[in-house]
Design a protein around this motif. Structure first.
Motif, PDB file in Angstrom:
ATOM      1  N   GLY A  25       0.879  -1.015  -0.073  1.00  0.00           N
ATOM      2  CA  GLY A  25       0.026   0.179   0.179  1.00  0.00           C
ATOM      3  C   GLY A  25       0.875   1.430   0.081  1.00  0.00           C
ATOM      4  N   LYS A  26       2.116   1.026  -0.395  1.00  0.00           N
ATOM      5  CA  LYS A  26       2.778   2.279  -0.549  1.00  0.00           C
ATOM      6  C   LYS A  26       2.267   3.518  -1.655  1.00  0.00           C
ATOM      7  N   THR A  27       1.977   2.869  -2.685  1.00  0.00           N
ATOM      8  CA  THR A  27       1.632   3.909  -3.544  1.00  0.00           C
ATOM      9  C   THR A  27       0.209   4.323  -3.497  1.00  0.00           C
ATOM     10  N   THR A  28      -0.542   3.424  -2.875  1.00  0.00           N
ATOM     11  CA  THR A  28      -1.854   3.800  -2.695  1.00  0.00           C
ATOM     12  C   THR A  28      -1.894   4.828  -1.739  1.00  0.00           C
TER      13      THR A  28
ATOM     14  N   LEU B 253       9.397   7.807  -7.521  1.00  0.00           N
ATOM     15  CA  LEU B 253      10.760   7.329  -7.381  1.00  0.00           C
ATOM     16  C   LEU B 253      10.764   5.703  -7.730  1.00  0.00           C
ATOM     17  N   ASP B 254       9.607   5.304  -8.182  1.00  0.00           N
ATOM     18  CA  ASP B 254       9.517   3.939  -8.553  1.00  0.00           C
ATOM     19  C   ASP B 254       9.458   3.595  -9.856  1.00  0.00           C
ATOM     20  N   PRO B 255      10.409   2.893 -10.722  1.00  0.00           N
ATOM     21  CA  PRO B 255      10.147   2.594 -12.063  1.00  0.00           C
ATOM     22  C   PRO B 255       8.982   1.927 -12.367  1.00  0.00           C
ATOM     23  N   GLN B 256       8.156   1.372 -11.529  1.00  0.00           N
ATOM     24  CA  GLN B 256       6.771   0.993 -12.208  1.00  0.00           C
ATOM     25  C   GLN B 256       5.860   2.052 -12.332  1.00  0.00           C
ATOM     26  N   ALA B 257       6.287   3.215 -11.945  1.00  0.00           N
ATOM     27  CA  ALA B 257       5.375   4.503 -12.227  1.00  0.00           C
ATOM     28  C   ALA B 257       3.983   4.412 -11.802  1.00  0.00           C
ATOM     29  N   ASN B 258       3.462   3.699 -10.637  1.00  0.00           N
ATOM     30  CA  ASN B 258       2.295   3.541 -10.499  1.00  0.00           C
ATOM     31  C   ASN B 258       1.614   4.754  -9.859  1.00  0.00           C
ATOM     32  N   ALA B 259       2.576   5.429  -8.976  1.00  0.00           N
ATOM     33  CA  ALA B 259       2.008   6.852  -8.453  1.00  0.00           C
ATOM     34  C   ALA B 259       1.571   7.820  -9.873  1.00  0.00           C
TER      35      ALA B 259
ATOM     36  N   ILE C  41       7.611  11.215  -1.096  1.00  0.00           N
ATOM     37  CA  ILE C  41       8.280  10.566  -2.245  1.00  0.00           C
ATOM     38  C   ILE C  41       7.763   9.110  -2.232  1.00  0.00           C
ATOM     39  N   ASP C  42       7.287   8.534  -3.206  1.00  0.00           N
ATOM     40  CA  ASP C  42       6.881   7.124  -3.571  1.00  0.00           C
ATOM     41  C   ASP C  42       8.190   6.022  -3.832  1.00  0.00           C
ATOM     42  N   CYS C  43       8.612   5.167  -2.969  1.00  0.00           N
ATOM     43  CA  CYS C  43       9.761   4.411  -3.091  1.00  0.00           C
ATOM     44  C   CYS C  43       9.603   3.066  -3.745  1.00  0.00           C
TER      45      CYS C  43
END
Ligand SMILES: Nc1ncnc2c1ncn2[C@@H]1O[C@H](COP(=O)(O)OP(=O)(O)OP(=O)(O)O)[C@@H](O)[C@H]1O
Ligand SMILES: [Mg+2]
Length: 259
Positions: free
Chosen positions: A16-19, A40-46, A126-128
Motif C-alpha cells: 500500500g505504499k503507492t496507494t 521514484l519507482d520505475p513501475q510508475a504506479n503513482a 516520495i513513493d519508493c
C-alpha cells in the motif's frame, strides 16, 4: 516553515505504499498544503495513479545522473496544489548507474536542494520502490522522515526491523543524521478478521505512538481509483477509503507541525 520531505517506504511489495503516497498527497493538497508527489519507482504506479502519462525523459533519471534540474521535471496535475515528478521505466537503470558514481547515496538529496530552496512546496512525498536498493536509500538520505505502510497480515512486522537497521546504518554513516520513522500506517484492514485485529494490536504494542490512529480499510474503491487516474477523494469522496486518507492527512499535518 521549511519544506518537509517524507518518503513512503517498505521494501515489501504490495503493502500500500503507492496507494498511500497518492491519496495522502491529494488529501494534504485538499487541506491547503502545496504538495509535490515524487514518483521514484520505475513501475510508475503513482504517476498513472494521478492521471499522468508516462513520457520519455520526464522522470528524475537524468537529473540523478547529473544532467539538468529537478525543477524542470515538476508537472502540474489535474488537482489543485498537487504537482508531481513522474516516473518511467528509465529509472530502472538509475540504481546500477548511480552505484558507480561518487556520492551515490546523496544524488537525490543534492538534486532536491533547488526544489527546497524554491519554497514552492510545504510537503514532498516520495513513493519508493519495493526494495532497499540505491533509489530507496537515496530517498532515505533526502528525507526528514519515513512513512511506513504495513499491511495487516502475519508477517507485517518483519520488514520494520530490517528497515530500522538500515536507518541506523545511514544515521551512523552520517548520510542522514535526522532520519527517523515519521509514522507507521496500517493498511488493507479488514475488521471482520481476527488476524487483522491481532496484527494491529501487536504493532501498536511494539511501536506505540509511531503508529497512526487512522487505519486504512480494505476497500474496492481504493483499488479502482488508480485505473481512473484519480486519487480517492476525487473518485469517490464518500467512500470509507476516502474518509480514512482524509483523517490520515490530518494526523500527518498535526505530527509534522508538532515536530
Ligand atoms: N486499502 C486498500 N484496499 C484495497 N486495495 C488496496 C488498498 N491499498 C492498496 N490496494 C491495492 O493493493 C495493491 C498494492 O497496493 P500498492 O500498489 O499501493 O502497494 P505498493 O506497496 O505500492 O506496491 P509495490 O511494492 O509494487 O510498489 C494495488 O492493486 C492496490 O490498488
Ligand atoms: Mg508502489
Amino acid at each position: 516553515m521549511p519544506t518537509k520531505v517524507i518518503a513512503v517506504a517498505n521494501q515489501k511489495g504490495g503493502v500500500g505504499k503507492t496507494t498511500t503516497a497518492v491519496n495522502l498527497s491529494a488529501c494534504l493538497a485538499s487541506l491547503g498544503q502545496r504538495v509535490l508527489l515524487f514518483d521514484l519507482d520505475p513501475q510508475a504506479n503513482a504517476t498513472s495513479g494521478v492521471g499522468l502519462e508516462k513520457i520519455e525523459g520526464a522522470s528524475a533519471y537524468r537529473v540523478l545522473l547529473g544532467e539538468g534540474s529537478l525543477l524542470e521535471k515538476i508537472r502540474p496535475t489535474a488537482f489543485e496544489r498537487l504537482e508531481m515528478i513522474p516516473s518511467e521505466v528509465d529509472l530502472c537503470a538509475a540504481d546500477l548507474e548511480m552505484a558507480r558514481m561518487e556520492n551515490h547515496l546523496q544524488r537525490l538529496s543534492q538534486a532536491l536542494q533547488p526544489v527546497l530552496d524554491s519554497q514552492r512546496f510545504d510537503l514532498i512525498i516520495i513513493d519508493c520502490p519495493p526494495s532497499l536498493g540505491i533509489l530507496t536509500l537515496n530517498a532515505f538520505a533526502a528525507s526528514d522522515g519515513l512513512l511506513v505502510p504495513l499491511q495487516c497480515e502475519y508477517y507485517a512486522l518483519e520488514g520494520i526491523s530490517m528497515m530500522n537497521r538500515v536507518l541506523g546504518q545511514l544515521r551512523d554513516a552520517g548520510v542522514n543524521p535526522r532520519l527517523e520513522i515519521f509514522g507507521v500506517v496500517m493498511t488493507m484492514f479488514d475488521g471482520r478478521t481476527k488476524l487483522c485485529n491481532e496484527v494491529v494490536g501487536e504493532v501498536r504494542n511494539l511501536l506505540g505512538t509511531k503508529v497512526f490512529e487512522t487505519v486504512i480499510p480494505r476497500g474496492t474503491k481504493l483499488a479502482e481509483a488508480p485505473s481512473f487516474g484519480k486519487p480517492i477523494i476525487h473518485y469517490d469522496k464518500y467512500s470509507s477509503g476516502s474518509a480514512a486518507y482524509e483523517l490520515l492527512a490530518q494526523e500527518v499535518l498535526e505530527r509534522s507541525n508538532a515536530a
